[in-house]
Write a protein that holds these residues in place. Structure first.
Motif, PDB file in Angstrom:
ATOM      1  N   LEU A 161     -63.100  31.016  -3.061  1.00 17.81           N
ATOM      2  CA  LEU A 161     -63.777  30.928  -1.773  1.00 17.81           C
ATOM      3  C   LEU A 161     -63.614  29.518  -1.243  1.00 17.81           C
ATOM      4  O   LEU A 161     -63.788  28.546  -1.984  1.00 17.81           O
ATOM      5  CB  LEU A 161     -65.265  31.276  -1.933  1.00 17.81           C
ATOM      6  CG  LEU A 161     -66.152  31.260  -0.681  1.00 17.81           C
ATOM      7  CD1 LEU A 161     -67.288  32.267  -0.847  1.00 17.81           C
ATOM      8  CD2 LEU A 161     -66.741  29.879  -0.400  1.00 17.81           C
ATOM      9  N   ALA A 162     -63.270  29.393   0.031  1.00 18.80           N
ATOM     10  CA  ALA A 162     -63.164  28.093   0.689  1.00 18.80           C
ATOM     11  C   ALA A 162     -64.233  28.004   1.765  1.00 18.80           C
ATOM     12  O   ALA A 162     -64.429  28.948   2.535  1.00 18.80           O
ATOM     13  CB  ALA A 162     -61.785  27.905   1.302  1.00 18.80           C
ATOM     14  N   ALA A 163     -64.950  26.883   1.808  1.00 11.15           N
ATOM     15  CA  ALA A 163     -65.993  26.676   2.808  1.00 11.15           C
ATOM     16  C   ALA A 163     -65.791  25.325   3.474  1.00 11.15           C
ATOM     17  O   ALA A 163     -65.578  24.317   2.795  1.00 11.15           O
ATOM     18  CB  ALA A 163     -67.382  26.745   2.170  1.00 11.15           C
ATOM     19  N   THR A 164     -65.845  25.312   4.808  1.00 11.75           N
ATOM     20  CA  THR A 164     -65.739  24.063   5.548  1.00 11.75           C
ATOM     21  C   THR A 164     -67.133  23.580   5.908  1.00 11.75           C
ATOM     22  O   THR A 164     -68.056  24.370   6.089  1.00 11.75           O
ATOM     23  CB  THR A 164     -64.937  24.243   6.842  1.00 11.75           C
ATOM     24  OG1 THR A 164     -65.661  25.113   7.725  1.00 11.75           O
ATOM     25  CG2 THR A 164     -63.591  24.851   6.548  1.00 11.75           C
ATOM     26  N   LEU A 168     -63.844  24.254  -2.514  1.00  9.83           N
ATOM     27  CA  LEU A 168     -63.331  25.477  -3.132  1.00  9.83           C
ATOM     28  C   LEU A 168     -64.251  25.898  -4.269  1.00  9.83           C
ATOM     29  O   LEU A 168     -64.678  25.065  -5.073  1.00  9.83           O
ATOM     30  CB  LEU A 168     -61.911  25.254  -3.669  1.00  9.83           C
ATOM     31  CG  LEU A 168     -60.873  24.769  -2.643  1.00  9.83           C
ATOM     32  CD1 LEU A 168     -59.526  24.552  -3.332  1.00  9.83           C
ATOM     33  CD2 LEU A 168     -60.732  25.756  -1.501  1.00  9.83           C
ATOM     34  N   PHE A 169     -64.541  27.204  -4.342  1.00  9.33           N
ATOM     35  CA  PHE A 169     -65.440  27.753  -5.342  1.00  9.33           C
ATOM     36  C   PHE A 169     -64.844  29.016  -5.944  1.00  9.33           C
ATOM     37  O   PHE A 169     -63.978  29.663  -5.344  1.00  9.33           O
ATOM     38  CB  PHE A 169     -66.796  28.126  -4.721  1.00  9.33           C
ATOM     39  CG  PHE A 169     -67.482  27.016  -3.991  1.00  9.33           C
ATOM     40  CD1 PHE A 169     -68.331  26.149  -4.659  1.00  9.33           C
ATOM     41  CD2 PHE A 169     -67.280  26.830  -2.631  1.00  9.33           C
ATOM     42  CE1 PHE A 169     -68.972  25.125  -3.983  1.00  9.33           C
ATOM     43  CE2 PHE A 169     -67.918  25.810  -1.945  1.00  9.33           C
ATOM     44  CZ  PHE A 169     -68.764  24.951  -2.628  1.00  9.33           C
ATOM     45  N   SER A 170     -65.335  29.371  -7.110  1.00 13.53           N
ATOM     46  CA  SER A 170     -65.096  30.708  -7.639  1.00 13.53           C
ATOM     47  C   SER A 170     -65.917  31.675  -6.805  1.00 13.53           C
ATOM     48  O   SER A 170     -67.116  31.481  -6.604  1.00 13.53           O
ATOM     49  CB  SER A 170     -65.519  30.788  -9.110  1.00 13.53           C
ATOM     50  OG  SER A 170     -65.620  32.139  -9.517  1.00 13.53           O
ATOM     51  N   GLY A 179     -62.863  22.689  -6.651  1.00 16.40           N
ATOM     52  CA  GLY A 179     -62.244  21.481  -6.128  1.00 16.40           C
ATOM     53  C   GLY A 179     -62.652  21.251  -4.697  1.00 16.40           C
ATOM     54  O   GLY A 179     -63.459  21.988  -4.119  1.00 16.40           O
ATOM     55  N   SER A 180     -62.098  20.206  -4.091  1.00 15.67           N
ATOM     56  CA  SER A 180     -62.393  19.899  -2.698  1.00 15.67           C
ATOM     57  C   SER A 180     -61.176  19.273  -2.044  1.00 15.67           C
ATOM     58  O   SER A 180     -60.305  18.708  -2.719  1.00 15.67           O
ATOM     59  CB  SER A 180     -63.602  18.967  -2.578  1.00 15.67           C
ATOM     60  OG  SER A 180     -63.326  17.713  -3.171  1.00 15.67           O
ATOM     61  N   ILE A 181     -61.119  19.395  -0.722  1.00 19.97           N
ATOM     62  CA  ILE A 181     -60.003  18.859   0.056  1.00 19.97           C
ATOM     63  C   ILE A 181     -60.569  17.919   1.114  1.00 19.97           C
ATOM     64  O   ILE A 181     -61.442  18.301   1.896  1.00 19.97           O
ATOM     65  CB  ILE A 181     -59.206  19.984   0.740  1.00 19.97           C
ATOM     66  CG1 ILE A 181     -58.659  20.969  -0.294  1.00 19.97           C
ATOM     67  CG2 ILE A 181     -58.071  19.408   1.574  1.00 19.97           C
ATOM     68  CD1 ILE A 181     -58.022  22.209   0.318  1.00 19.97           C
ATOM     69  N   LEU A 226     -54.337  18.883  -4.483  1.00 18.66           N
ATOM     70  CA  LEU A 226     -54.914  18.937  -3.137  1.00 18.66           C
ATOM     71  C   LEU A 226     -54.931  17.574  -2.437  1.00 18.66           C
ATOM     72  O   LEU A 226     -55.700  17.358  -1.503  1.00 18.66           O
ATOM     73  CB  LEU A 226     -56.337  19.518  -3.188  1.00 18.66           C
ATOM     74  CG  LEU A 226     -56.459  20.917  -3.811  1.00 18.66           C
ATOM     75  CD1 LEU A 226     -57.926  21.316  -3.936  1.00 18.66           C
ATOM     76  CD2 LEU A 226     -55.703  21.937  -2.979  1.00 18.66           C
ATOM     77  N   LYS A 227     -54.081  16.663  -2.879  1.00 22.68           N
ATOM     78  CA  LYS A 227     -54.005  15.356  -2.235  1.00 22.68           C
ATOM     79  C   LYS A 227     -53.131  15.387  -0.982  1.00 22.68           C
ATOM     80  O   LYS A 227     -53.359  14.644  -0.028  1.00 22.68           O
ATOM     81  CB  LYS A 227     -53.446  14.321  -3.215  1.00 22.68           C
ATOM     82  CG  LYS A 227     -54.289  14.125  -4.471  1.00 22.68           C
ATOM     83  CD  LYS A 227     -55.679  13.615  -4.154  1.00 22.68           C
ATOM     84  CE  LYS A 227     -56.475  13.348  -5.422  1.00 22.68           C
ATOM     85  NZ  LYS A 227     -57.872  12.916  -5.127  1.00 22.68           N
ATOM     86  N   LYS A 228     -52.103  16.252  -0.995  1.00 24.87           N
ATOM     87  CA  LYS A 228     -51.186  16.343   0.134  1.00 24.87           C
ATOM     88  C   LYS A 228     -51.000  17.801   0.517  1.00 24.87           C
ATOM     89  O   LYS A 228     -50.887  18.668  -0.352  1.00 24.87           O
ATOM     90  CB  LYS A 228     -49.830  15.728  -0.223  1.00 24.87           C
ATOM     91  CG  LYS A 228     -49.845  14.224  -0.412  1.00 24.87           C
ATOM     92  CD  LYS A 228     -48.436  13.720  -0.699  1.00 24.87           C
ATOM     93  CE  LYS A 228     -47.473  14.056   0.427  1.00 24.87           C
ATOM     94  NZ  LYS A 228     -46.119  13.506   0.177  1.00 24.87           N
TER      95      LYS A 228
END
Length: 357
Positions: free
Chosen positions: A43-46, A54-56, A64-66, A104-106
Motif C-alpha cells: 500500500l502506498a499513501a501520500t 509504503l506499507f504491507s 519504506g518511504s519515498i 527508492l533514492k532515484k
C-alpha cells in the motif's frame, strides 16, 4: 462481487479488526491519496509533507518511504501490469516512476510537460495496460488554457495534449479499468468528460460531456457506469453507453434516513458503495440503490478528524484522514501481526478491534 456479498461483508464490519498507522506530525500531515497493489501486498499513501510511505497492505507494516518530490504530491498509483512499479505526480511539475524493489533514492523514469503548459499536475492516471500516462493540470493563469497531457510510458516521450475540453483546474483523471483508450476527467468547471484517446484529434476523441453543476471532487468507474462526487456533496451515476442518468442525489445530507446516529457531514468517494463521513472521524457506508440512501454500516474508532480518501481492495477498506491516521478495516477475524518499525503513535483499541500500533 455480487451486491449481496458486498452487503454481507459490510454487515460484518462491526465485528472486525482494525489497525492503524499514524504519521509523526499529526496536526500537519494529511493523508491525501492511497493506492494498493494486491499482488505485492503493498500500500502506498501520500501525505501533505511531500512523502510517500509504503506499507504491507495486510497489516500496515512499514516497508519504506519515498522523498522524491519538492512540491505537494497530488496522486499515487501502482502500475496495473507490473506489481513493483509505482507512479506519483506532484506540483513540482513532474510525474515519477519508482521501482519499490530498489532503495527508492532515484526514480526509474521522470515525465515532464512542455513549456507552454502550466505543468502543475493536479491529478493523473495510468491506462489499464500501462502504456499511456495522462495528467490533468491547473489552469494556466496567463493563457487561461487547461491541459491534459499524455505520455508514452515505455518511450517516455510526451505524446501530446488536449486543451479545449475544460475551462478550469482538472481535479480528476481516471482511465476505464478494462478499456485502455477510454478516459474520464473532472474539473472545477463542473464538467465530466469521457474521451476515446485512440482518435486522432481532441474533437474526435470527446465522446460525452456531462455537467455536475458543481466543482468535481472524485470520479470513478463501475463497469460502464461513471460516478461523480462533487465538492458540495452531490452524487451522480451515469450509464456511459446509454448516455443517461442512473442516479442523481443533490440533497443526500438532508435525507430522512441519514439523521441522528446515522448523520453524515460530507461525501468521500463512490467505491462499491457511497462512502460518507463526519468531521469527528466516523465513516458511513451508504446503500443508494433504493428510494432513499440508507446506512449499511458505520465504522468508528479509527479516525478522529475528516477522512480525505479511501480505497476498497481485496475485501478490505483502507482510509486516510486529516488526523494523519491510515486505517485498515477488514471483515477477517484476525489481522496478521508485525514487528514495529520506526516511531508510531499508539491509539487505544476499540471493542472487537485489534490493537493499533
Amino acid at each position: 462481487m455480487a451486491d449481496s456479498d458486498i452487503r454481507h461483508l459490510f454487515e460484518q464490519l462491526n465485528l472486525t479488526e482494525k489497525t492503524a498507522f499514524s504519521l509523526e506530525k499529526t496536526k500537519e500531515d494529511y493523508i491525501l491519496d492511497i493506492s494498493v497493489q494486491e499482488r505485492s501486498n503493498t500500500l502506498a499513501a501520500t501525505s501533505s509533507n511531500k512523502f510517500i510511505r509504503l506499507f504491507s497492505y495486510s497489516n500496515l507494516a512499514t516497508k519504506g518511504s519515498i522523498e522524491g518530490h519538492s512540491g505537494l504530491i497530488t496522486g499515487v498509483k501502482f502500475a496495473n501490469t507490473e506489481s513493483d512499479i509505482l507512479f506519483s505526480s506532484s506540483e513540482d511539475k513532474t510525474i515519477k516512476c519508482w521501482d519499490v524493489r530498489t532503495d527508492l533514492k532515484k526514480p526509474v523514469s521522470v515525465f515532464e510537460g512542455y513549456e507552454e503548459s502550466n505543468n502543475i499536475f493536479t491529478s493523473f492516471d495510468v491506462s489499464c495496460n500501462d502504456r499511456v500516462i495522462c495528467a490533468g493540470c491547473a489552469q494556466n493563469k496567463k493563457s487561461e488554457d487547461v491541459h491534459l497531457l499524455f505520455w508514452d510510458r515505455r518511450g517516455k516521450e510526451l505524446l501530446g495534449c488536449y486543451s479545449d475540453s475544460h475551462q478550469d483546474d482538472i481535479t480528476q483523471v481516471c482511465f476505464h479499468p478494462t478499456e485502455p483508450d477510454t478516459l474520464s476527467t473532472g474539473s472545477t468547471d463542473g464538467l465530466v468528460c469521457v474521451f476515446d484517446i485512440g482518435q486522432p484529434t481532441e474533437d474526435d476523441a470527446i465522446v460525452l460531456t456531462l455537467n455536475s453543476e458543481s466543482s468535481v471532487d472524485k470520479i470513478g468507474w463501475h463497469n460502464n457506469n461513471l460516478y461523480c462526487v462533487t465538492h458540495i456533496d452531490t452524487f451522480y451515476l451515469w450509464d456511459i453507453k446509454k448516455e443517461e442518468d442512473l442516479l442523481v442525489l443533490t440533497d443526500i445530507k438532508d435525507s430522512n434516513n441519514l439523521q441522528g446516529k446515522d448523520s453524515i457531514e460530507y461525501l468521500i468517494d463512490g467505491l462499491l458503495h457511497l462512502v460518507a463521513g463526519t468531521h469527528s472521524g466516523s465513516l458511513r457506508v451508504l446503500d443508494v440503490s433504493g428510494d432513499s440512501p440508507t446506512v449499511i454500516q458505520s465504522l468508528t474508532g479509527g479516525h478522529t478528524s475528516t477522512v480525505r480518501c479511501c480505497l476498497w481492495s481485496d475485501n478490505m477498506l483502507v482510509s486516510g484522514g486529516e488526523d494523519s491516521m491510515l486505517c485498515l478495516w477488514s471483515h477477517r477475524k484476525t489481522i496478521p501481526k508485525q514487528e514495529l518499525k520506526g516511531k508510531l503513535k499508539v491509539k487505544k483499541s476499540v471493542t472487537r478491534k485489534a490493537q493499533p500500533y
